[in-house]
Motif scaffolding. Structure first.
Motif, PDB file in Angstrom:
ATOM      1  N   ASN A 132     -19.315 -23.742  23.898  1.00 20.93           N
ATOM      2  CA  ASN A 132     -20.335 -22.964  24.610  1.00 20.93           C
ATOM      3  C   ASN A 132     -21.419 -22.432  23.677  1.00 20.93           C
ATOM      4  O   ASN A 132     -22.178 -21.536  24.046  1.00 20.93           O
ATOM      5  CB  ASN A 132     -19.682 -21.806  25.358  1.00 20.93           C
ATOM      6  CG  ASN A 132     -18.721 -22.282  26.430  1.00 20.93           C
ATOM      7  OD1 ASN A 132     -19.015 -23.231  27.159  1.00 20.93           O
ATOM      8  ND2 ASN A 132     -17.576 -21.619  26.531  1.00 20.93           N
ATOM      9  N   HIS A 186     -25.649 -10.869  19.142  1.00 19.40           N
ATOM     10  CA  HIS A 186     -26.685 -11.894  19.022  1.00 19.40           C
ATOM     11  C   HIS A 186     -26.873 -12.233  17.551  1.00 19.40           C
ATOM     12  O   HIS A 186     -27.120 -11.346  16.723  1.00 19.40           O
ATOM     13  CB  HIS A 186     -28.004 -11.400  19.627  1.00 19.40           C
ATOM     14  CG  HIS A 186     -27.848 -10.875  21.031  1.00 19.40           C
ATOM     15  ND1 HIS A 186     -27.375  -9.610  21.281  1.00 19.40           N
ATOM     16  CD2 HIS A 186     -28.100 -11.457  22.236  1.00 19.40           C
ATOM     17  CE1 HIS A 186     -27.343  -9.415  22.604  1.00 19.40           C
ATOM     18  NE2 HIS A 186     -27.770 -10.527  23.196  1.00 19.40           N
ATOM     19  N   ASN A 228     -25.741  -4.477  26.125  1.00 18.54           N
ATOM     20  CA  ASN A 228     -25.202  -4.684  27.471  1.00 18.54           C
ATOM     21  C   ASN A 228     -25.519  -6.079  28.020  1.00 18.54           C
ATOM     22  O   ASN A 228     -25.169  -6.393  29.157  1.00 18.54           O
ATOM     23  CB  ASN A 228     -25.768  -3.632  28.428  1.00 18.54           C
ATOM     24  CG  ASN A 228     -25.406  -2.218  27.992  1.00 18.54           C
ATOM     25  OD1 ASN A 228     -24.274  -1.978  27.562  1.00 18.54           O
ATOM     26  ND2 ASN A 228     -26.353  -1.290  28.093  1.00 18.54           N
ATOM     27  N   ASP A 229     -26.198  -6.890  27.219  1.00 14.68           N
ATOM     28  CA  ASP A 229     -26.577  -8.229  27.656  1.00 14.68           C
ATOM     29  C   ASP A 229     -25.357  -9.155  27.607  1.00 14.68           C
ATOM     30  O   ASP A 229     -24.824  -9.466  26.540  1.00 14.68           O
ATOM     31  CB  ASP A 229     -27.680  -8.764  26.738  1.00 14.68           C
ATOM     32  CG  ASP A 229     -28.030 -10.209  27.051  1.00 14.68           C
ATOM     33  OD1 ASP A 229     -27.755 -10.645  28.186  1.00 14.68           O
ATOM     34  OD2 ASP A 229     -28.565 -10.887  26.156  1.00 14.68           O
ATOM     35  N   LYS A 230     -24.897  -9.610  28.745  1.00 19.32           N
ATOM     36  CA  LYS A 230     -23.741 -10.493  28.820  1.00 19.32           C
ATOM     37  C   LYS A 230     -24.146 -11.939  29.123  1.00 19.32           C
ATOM     38  O   LYS A 230     -23.303 -12.765  29.451  1.00 19.32           O
ATOM     39  CB  LYS A 230     -22.776  -9.992  29.900  1.00 19.32           C
ATOM     40  CG  LYS A 230     -22.295  -8.568  29.694  1.00 19.32           C
ATOM     41  CD  LYS A 230     -21.565  -8.401  28.361  1.00 19.32           C
ATOM     42  CE  LYS A 230     -21.072  -6.972  28.168  1.00 19.32           C
ATOM     43  NZ  LYS A 230     -20.441  -6.785  26.847  1.00 19.32           N
ATOM     44  N   ILE A 231     -25.435 -12.232  29.012  1.00 19.17           N
ATOM     45  CA  ILE A 231     -25.923 -13.579  29.348  1.00 19.17           C
ATOM     46  C   ILE A 231     -26.428 -14.318  28.111  1.00 19.17           C
ATOM     47  O   ILE A 231     -26.040 -15.458  27.846  1.00 19.17           O
ATOM     48  CB  ILE A 231     -27.051 -13.504  30.412  1.00 19.17           C
ATOM     49  CG1 ILE A 231     -26.518 -12.847  31.692  1.00 19.17           C
ATOM     50  CG2 ILE A 231     -27.595 -14.900  30.702  1.00 19.17           C
ATOM     51  CD1 ILE A 231     -27.569 -12.665  32.763  1.00 19.17           C
ATOM     52  N   GLU A 232     -27.295 -13.650  27.348  1.00 19.46           N
ATOM     53  CA  GLU A 232     -27.959 -14.326  26.234  1.00 19.46           C
ATOM     54  C   GLU A 232     -27.195 -14.230  24.914  1.00 19.46           C
ATOM     55  O   GLU A 232     -27.666 -14.711  23.882  1.00 19.46           O
ATOM     56  CB  GLU A 232     -29.362 -13.738  26.036  1.00 19.46           C
ATOM     57  CG  GLU A 232     -30.277 -13.889  27.235  1.00 19.46           C
ATOM     58  CD  GLU A 232     -30.580 -15.358  27.535  1.00 19.46           C
ATOM     59  OE1 GLU A 232     -30.545 -16.172  26.588  1.00 19.46           O
ATOM     60  OE2 GLU A 232     -30.840 -15.684  28.717  1.00 19.46           O
ATOM     61  N   TYR A 233     -26.032 -13.627  24.899  1.00 18.98           N
ATOM     62  CA  TYR A 233     -25.297 -13.464  23.633  1.00 18.98           C
ATOM     63  C   TYR A 233     -24.805 -14.828  23.133  1.00 18.98           C
ATOM     64  O   TYR A 233     -24.583 -15.767  23.903  1.00 18.98           O
ATOM     65  CB  TYR A 233     -24.114 -12.521  23.831  1.00 18.98           C
ATOM     66  CG  TYR A 233     -22.950 -13.104  24.592  1.00 18.98           C
ATOM     67  CD1 TYR A 233     -21.923 -13.767  23.907  1.00 18.98           C
ATOM     68  CD2 TYR A 233     -22.867 -13.006  25.979  1.00 18.98           C
ATOM     69  CE1 TYR A 233     -20.853 -14.319  24.588  1.00 18.98           C
ATOM     70  CE2 TYR A 233     -21.799 -13.542  26.672  1.00 18.98           C
ATOM     71  CZ  TYR A 233     -20.792 -14.203  25.969  1.00 18.98           C
ATOM     72  OH  TYR A 233     -19.729 -14.752  26.638  1.00 18.98           O
ATOM     73  N   ASN A 234     -24.618 -14.925  21.829  1.00 19.69           N
ATOM     74  CA  ASN A 234     -24.061 -16.162  21.254  1.00 19.69           C
ATOM     75  C   ASN A 234     -23.042 -15.874  20.144  1.00 19.69           C
ATOM     76  O   ASN A 234     -22.685 -16.764  19.379  1.00 19.69           O
ATOM     77  CB  ASN A 234     -25.176 -17.066  20.730  1.00 19.69           C
ATOM     78  CG  ASN A 234     -25.977 -16.420  19.625  1.00 19.69           C
ATOM     79  OD1 ASN A 234     -25.844 -15.216  19.373  1.00 19.69           O
ATOM     80  ND2 ASN A 234     -26.826 -17.192  18.971  1.00 19.69           N
ATOM     81  N   THR A 250     -19.732  -8.530  22.469  1.00 18.66           N
ATOM     82  CA  THR A 250     -20.745  -9.590  22.430  1.00 18.66           C
ATOM     83  C   THR A 250     -21.931  -9.149  21.589  1.00 18.66           C
ATOM     84  O   THR A 250     -22.260  -7.966  21.529  1.00 18.66           O
ATOM     85  CB  THR A 250     -21.225  -9.951  23.841  1.00 18.66           C
ATOM     86  OG1 THR A 250     -21.744  -8.777  24.473  1.00 18.66           O
ATOM     87  CG2 THR A 250     -20.077 -10.497  24.679  1.00 18.66           C
TER      88      THR A 250
END
Length: 470
Positions: free
Chosen positions: A64, A41, A18-24, A39
């Motif tokens: 990005n 990692h 559920n992490d929508k900030i730290e994903y790459n 998304t």
């Protein structure tokens, strides 16, 4: 002593989804209107999957610092399950269709999740054997014709056991010659393969020649190089044939024309055995195959169904005889003789629809479209299968309209019709699997509907049987 907190660890890692900030990493799956992006990692993907490690190494980063991986051949539903496995180590298959579990197995294997693939394969073999038998044709050929036989050892053993008992399923399949060599040899190794040895020889020769389409059609025109080519192609298969259990007549009629691929020693030993049967030979003598029925005909005419199983046959037989209880498997009075096989469960479901017609099918009926036929003994049904827990039996209620026989011209697109489309097959593409024009509508002339919806459908496989007394 150590304390382990795997449940909490799994839960915490699952929350990363559920992490929508730290994903790459973005992984885009499915096609068209079903397309969806997830998304993720890179560090998790790398440590959990060798497949995604290779994908990430080959994928460029955008402005990005995000990498995008495309998986259009994986459905959204399947990939959601895969992601939960990657992050939390949990796969919940409760209330999931068997077909989806099978598709999950294929994807897990493709993505190199060996642990998950082996677990799903074991589950299907141990808990969903009936479904695997029902979908024999589709699964066997989709896996083993594509060269993946070594990746699914459990399924290979499961299906080879079926083929040993019912070899016509594979050897009389129209694409038999497209079998991978490893699949063919695994079948030939079976001691209980229910075929006469000379039939096995014929099939092996047929397969070998098909791998070399430039070989002359006329055997008399073959050169030494042609025989050498065939021998090389069959080098893994020839040692698995039980030559010393082939009749003298067949040796001279079937083996002699190909003696150059056997080798001098084997051919001499075969001749010696015919003249001096009690003298030892130098060639390896494999034991005779264990034929369970010594009266087994050389060509198996009564093939096992790829749609219904023995329990289904017992249930249908009981309906024919109007029994209140189902026959035990040992006491079923009927056997099914396959007349026609296509490629009937309903596409996208586990449903198996069918109908019983005690009359002879007749294409000489009069009328522009055809005419109704009268019988009091016909019935239609839906069989329990996969997630379908109970069978449904629906007997004819208006005997004068039990069946509709189409005229010969209309039969080009219209198949069997029970009642007023209570069970009816149609296809403008001349193939019931290609367009959604098959119906199970209402209950005008039969007791009840056998379908939960009146929507039209296409089918995956279909078979027509003649039912005879044993």
């Amino acid at each position: 002593m150590s304390f382990k907190f795997f449940d909490k660890l799994s839960q915490d890692f699952s929350e990363l989804l559920n992490d929508k900030i730290e994903y790459n990493v973005v992984i885009e799956v499915d096609k068209e209107e079903n397309k969806k992006s997830f998304t993720s990692h890179s560090v998790v993907l790398r440590y959990r999957s060798t497949h995604f490690t290779k994908e990430l190494d080959q994928t460029a980063t955008n402005e990005n610092n995000v990498k995008t991986i495309f998986k259009p051949n994986i459905s959204t539903q399947i990939f959601e399950i895969i992601l939960k496995y990657i992050y939390g180590g949990i796969v919940n298959i409760e209330n999931i269709e068997t077909k989806i579990i099978y598709e999950l197995l294929i994807v897990a294997n493709e993505l190199e999740f060996e642990e998950l693939s082996e677990k799903l394969e074991s589950y299907l073999v141990e808990s969903k054997a009936s479904w695997l038998r029902t979908h024999f044709s589709r699964i066997y050929h989709s896996i083993f014709d594509s060269g993946k036989c070594n990746e699914f050892k459990g399924l290979q053993r499961f299906y080879n056991d079926i083929i040993s008992k019912h070899p016509s399923l594979i050897f009389e399949y129209e694409d038999f010659t497209s079998l991978q060599e490893a699949v063919l040899t695994s079948i030939l190794e079976k001691d209980n393969l229910q075929l006469e040895e000379i039939e096995i020889w014929d099939y092996v020769i047929k397969w070998g020649i098909a791998q070399n389409p430039t070989l002359p059609k006329n055997l008399e025109e073959w050169s030494k190089e042609n025989f050498k080519t065939l021998k090389t192609t069959l080098q893994q298969c020839l040692p698995l044939i039980r030559y010393f259990h082939i009749s003298e007549k067949d040796i001279w009629e079937k083996l002699k024309p190909y003696r150059k691929i056997l080798g001098t020693q084997l051919w001499d030993d075969l001749n010696q055995r015919l003249i001096f049967p009690n003298q030892p030979v130098k060639s390896l003598v494999l034991p005779a195959r264990i034929i369970s029925n010594p009266e087994l005909p050389q060509r198996v005419n009564e093939q096992i169904s790829t749609i219904i199983n023995e329990e289904h046959v017992a249930e249908i037989s009981s309906w024919i005889d109007r029994r209140l209880t189902i026959y035990s498997l040992a006491n079923v009075p009927y056997k099914l003789q396959l007349i026609l096989r296509g490629s009937e469960d309903v596409a996208g479901t586990d449903e198996i629809f069918g109908g019983y017609n005690p009359l002879a099918w007749d294409n000489s009926v009069t009328g522009i479209f055809g005419d109704f036929m009268e019988t009091n003994d016909s019935f239609i049904f839906s069989l329990k299968n996969g997630n379908i827990q109970n069978s449904i039996l629906s007997r004819v209620s208006l005997k004068s309209c039990a069946l509709f026989y189409f005229s010969s011209d209309v039969q080009k697109t219209c198949g069997p019709c029970f009642g007023d489309s209570e069970f009816y097959l149609e296809s403008n593409a001349f193939d019931f699997t290609q367009d959604k024009q098959c119906y199970c509508y209402g209950s005008s002339y039969y007791e009840k509907s056998i379908n939960t919806t009146e929507a039209s459908f296409s089918i995956v496989d279909y078979e027509v049987f003649k039912i005879v007394k044993k």
